[in-house]
Design a protein around this motif. Sequence first.
Motif, PDB file in Angstrom:
ATOM      1  N   GLN A 103       0.857  -1.183   0.000  1.00  0.00           N
ATOM      2  CA  GLN A 103       0.000   0.000   0.000  1.00  0.00           C
ATOM      3  C   GLN A 103       0.898   1.240   0.000  1.00  0.00           C
ATOM      4  OE1 GLN A 103      -3.295  -0.514  -0.284  1.00  0.00           O
ATOM      5  NE2 GLN A 103      -2.695  -2.655  -0.319  1.00  0.00           N
ATOM      6  N   LEU A 104       0.380   2.346  -0.457  1.00  0.00           N
ATOM      7  CA  LEU A 104       1.133   3.590  -0.456  1.00  0.00           C
ATOM      8  C   LEU A 104       1.613   3.927   0.954  1.00  0.00           C
ATOM      9  CD1 LEU A 104       2.142   5.877  -2.234  1.00  0.00           C
ATOM     10  CD2 LEU A 104       0.010   7.091  -1.776  1.00  0.00           C
ATOM     11  N   SER A 105       0.822   3.596   1.954  1.00  0.00           N
ATOM     12  CA  SER A 105       1.170   3.872   3.351  1.00  0.00           C
ATOM     13  C   SER A 105       2.354   3.029   3.841  1.00  0.00           C
ATOM     14  CB  SER A 105      -0.040   3.636   4.257  1.00  0.00           C
ATOM     15  OG  SER A 105      -0.481   2.303   4.153  1.00  0.00           O
ATOM     16  N   ASP A 106       2.808   2.032   3.052  1.00  0.00           N
ATOM     17  CA  ASP A 106       3.968   1.221   3.416  1.00  0.00           C
ATOM     18  C   ASP A 106       5.281   1.881   3.013  1.00  0.00           C
ATOM     19  OD1 ASP A 106       2.348  -0.873   4.419  1.00  0.00           O
ATOM     20  OD2 ASP A 106       2.129  -1.711   2.398  1.00  0.00           O
ATOM     21  N   SER A 107       5.216   3.036   2.336  1.00  0.00           N
ATOM     22  CA  SER A 107       6.437   3.734   1.914  1.00  0.00           C
ATOM     23  C   SER A 107       7.227   4.152   3.140  1.00  0.00           C
ATOM     24  CB  SER A 107       6.083   4.969   1.083  1.00  0.00           C
ATOM     25  OG  SER A 107       5.419   4.599  -0.091  1.00  0.00           O
ATOM     26  N   ALA A 108       8.452   3.623   3.271  1.00  0.00           N
ATOM     27  CA  ALA A 108       9.253   3.854   4.470  1.00  0.00           C
ATOM     28  C   ALA A 108      10.639   3.266   4.283  1.00  0.00           C
ATOM     29  CB  ALA A 108       8.582   3.196   5.681  1.00  0.00           C
ATOM     30  N   LEU A 109      11.493   3.482   5.291  1.00  0.00           N
ATOM     31  CA  LEU A 109      12.772   2.779   5.383  1.00  0.00           C
ATOM     32  C   LEU A 109      12.544   1.516   6.200  1.00  0.00           C
ATOM     33  CD1 LEU A 109      15.191   5.708   6.255  1.00  0.00           C
ATOM     34  CD2 LEU A 109      15.242   4.339   4.191  1.00  0.00           C
TER      35      LEU A 109
END
Length: 136
Positions: A103-109
């Motif tokens: 999901q877009l909300s999973d964008s992270a380090l």
Amino acid sequence: MNMLPDTCSVLVLLLMLKRSNGDSMTQTEGLVTLTEGSPVMLTCTYQTTYSTVTLFWYVQYLNEAPRLLLRSSTDNKRTEHEGFHAALHKSSRSFRLQKPSAQLSDSALYYCALHMNQGCRKAEGGGSVREPKCFH
């Protein structure tokens, strides 16, 4: 007229971590770009002379501190949290973080970390050298 595609890209940034003294960790390097809804798999491998290890996956969202996502010290036992799952495979010395649908909300380090029980180091012949407070 909206010229943007119907799907958004999910960006996952990763770092490679290494230690000295013969123990090391490597995880999927660089920027991983995925289409929203596609599966995610990030791999962490390790080399160590310690027989008892715990592996961790941490996530760090923009402008936030890293936080624990998953951990495991049990061989072949699947752990799950927030739609992600991982299993520690001691035979291949790997800990793979997976999610069936990004999901877009999973964008992270995403960071992989290794903890070694300091009291349990493998002996040359493949056995364990037991010191006080060494639990298996």
